[in-house]
Design an enzyme around this catalytic site. Structure first.
Site, PDB file in Angstrom:
ATOM      1  CE1 TYR A  62      -3.259  -2.792   0.254  1.00 33.42           C
ATOM      2  CE2 TYR A  62      -3.526  -2.357   2.597  1.00 33.42           C
ATOM      3  CZ  TYR A  62      -3.867  -3.074   1.465  1.00 33.42           C
ATOM      4  OH  TYR A  62      -4.817  -4.060   1.550  1.00 33.42           O
ATOM      5  CG  PHE A 212     -13.666  -4.005  -2.322  1.00 29.22           C
ATOM      6  CD1 PHE A 212     -12.949  -2.869  -1.970  1.00 29.22           C
ATOM      7  CD2 PHE A 212     -13.128  -4.858  -3.272  1.00 29.22           C
ATOM      8  CE1 PHE A 212     -11.711  -2.598  -2.551  1.00 29.22           C
ATOM      9  CE2 PHE A 212     -11.905  -4.589  -3.853  1.00 29.22           C
ATOM     10  CZ  PHE A 212     -11.190  -3.460  -3.500  1.00 29.22           C
ATOM     11  N   PRO A 213     -16.972  -3.494   1.389  1.00 25.30           N
ATOM     12  CG  PRO A 213     -17.131  -2.151   3.267  1.00 25.30           C
ATOM     13  CD  PRO A 213     -16.128  -2.792   2.369  1.00 25.30           C
ATOM     14  CG  LEU A 214     -20.864   0.366   0.751  1.00 31.94           C
ATOM     15  CD1 LEU A 214     -20.998   1.880   0.891  1.00 31.94           C
ATOM     16  CD2 LEU A 214     -22.228  -0.285   0.797  1.00 31.94           C
ATOM     17  CG  PHE A 217     -23.734  -2.665  -3.849  1.00 30.42           C
ATOM     18  CD1 PHE A 217     -24.954  -2.753  -3.200  1.00 30.42           C
ATOM     19  CD2 PHE A 217     -22.606  -3.112  -3.171  1.00 30.42           C
ATOM     20  CE1 PHE A 217     -25.055  -3.267  -1.915  1.00 30.42           C
ATOM     21  CE2 PHE A 217     -22.690  -3.620  -1.889  1.00 30.42           C
ATOM     22  CZ  PHE A 217     -23.920  -3.704  -1.265  1.00 30.42           C
ATOM     23  CB  THR A 218     -26.425  -3.444  -9.982  1.00 24.29           C
ATOM     24  OG1 THR A 218     -27.514  -3.698  -9.083  1.00 24.29           O
ATOM     25  CG2 THR A 218     -25.714  -4.745 -10.315  1.00 24.29           C
ATOM     26  N   PRO A 219     -26.688  -0.366  -9.766  1.00 18.49           N
ATOM     27  CG  PRO A 219     -26.667   1.150 -11.550  1.00 18.49           C
ATOM     28  CD  PRO A 219     -26.280  -0.262 -11.172  1.00 18.49           C
ATOM     29  CG  LEU A 220     -32.635  -2.841  -8.674  1.00 14.35           C
ATOM     30  CD1 LEU A 220     -33.647  -1.722  -8.474  1.00 14.35           C
ATOM     31  CD2 LEU A 220     -33.182  -3.915  -9.613  1.00 14.35           C
TER      32      LEU A 220
END
Length: 291
Positions: A62, A212-214, A217-220
């Site tokens: 990192y 990567f908790p978020l 994701f797709t927009p929906l």
């Protein structure tokens, strides 16, 4: 912690709080170069420990070499209960690309680099980052890279070993070579390929550390999560983290941020209550695409 959730879980010979901290975002843009605000980065690390965090995830790639040096500057002398988890198996080129670095020589050098930059004589946990595919787990034998890491453990430079970006088959292979104390993979409300693995590891007392908790994701799916968050007067990230804590007792979280305010928000997710109806709605997020 509310709803009878376990506050800690075993990570090797330590028990660590289930809400930890990931240092990746302390490096510059793209996890490359120095932080935008060095003093802010140091402040986040110190505040995390002050808030009771005793599990920090980092790596010498990192930056490279940035987050480990920040951790050493901010936190030494280290608290007795602090567990620093690092990872090896990758390197960065001059443009910041992520490349495999899994030869015995490269892995040995990486362990010594982590020791030097963190100011330690032994690393608590070292995750072997598998790089058969940089975008996600991919099959491939891991005996060749894992064996020299196990040898470094026998030499006393590494206390415990984990795997990152690993398939169930690779976890099983790794456990035949040495004790594996944790698995670190991409997993969240929308990305649930590891459901069966998480349950198996829980039965074996092995920690699972999602990142990567978020992510992914797709927009929906994002819209569904945001709607739930509004109803709970919380942020989408808080809801995603709270769901992960309730998914399985062996899940250890390492959300990253370079902001003290966001750090407080993330840690507060441990107290967010999720009613059964909300949990059922969140469980369905992985299946909302194509409806």
């Amino acid at each position: 912690m509310s709803q009878h959730l376990p506050a800690s879980f075993a990570l090797g010979d330590r028990r660590v709080g289930r809400m930890g901290y990931g240092a990746m975002q302390l490096a510059g843009p793209g996890v490359f170069g120095p932080p935008r605000d060095r003093e802010a980065a140091l402040a986040v690390l110190r505040e995390a420990v002050a808030m009771g965090v005793n599990h920090i995830d980092t790596s010498d790639f990192y930056g490279p070499h940035v987050t480990n040096r920040l951790i050493r500057e901010a936190l030494t002398p280290y608290p007795d209960d602090l567990c620093l988890v690092t990872k090896i198996g990758a390197r960065r080129d001059e443009a910041g690309a992520w490349l495999p670095a899994s030869s015995a020589e490269e892995l040995t050098r990486a362990v010594h680099d982590n020791l030097r930059h963190l100011g330690l004589e032994v690393l608590d946990v070292v995750n072997l980052r598998l790089m058969f595919d940089t975008h996600g787990p991919a099959e491939g034998a891991i005996e060749e890279p894992l064996t020299p890491l196990a040898e470094l453990q026998r030499q006393g430079l590494v206390r415990h070993i984990g795997l990152s970006n690993a398939t169930p088959r690779q976890v099983a292979e790794g456990r035949r070579i040495c004790e594996i104390v944790c698995v670190q993979n991409h997993y969240n409300l929308a990305h649930r390929d590891d459901d069966a693995m998480i349950d198996e590891l829980a039965r074996e007392g092995i920690a699972y550390v999602p990142f990567f908790p978020l992510g992914g994701f797709t927009p929906l799916q994002s819209s569904t999560l945001s709607d739930v968050a509004r109803r709970l007067a919380a942020t989408p990230m808080q809801v995603a983290l709270a769901w992960l804590l309730r998914r399985a007792p062996n899940i250890l979280l390492i959300p990253g941020t370079s902001s003290v305010a966001h750090l407080h928000e993330n840690l507060a997710a441990a107290e967010l209550e999720l009613p059964d109806a909300i949990r059922e709605e969140l469980d369905g997020i992985a299946n909302v695409v194509g409806r």
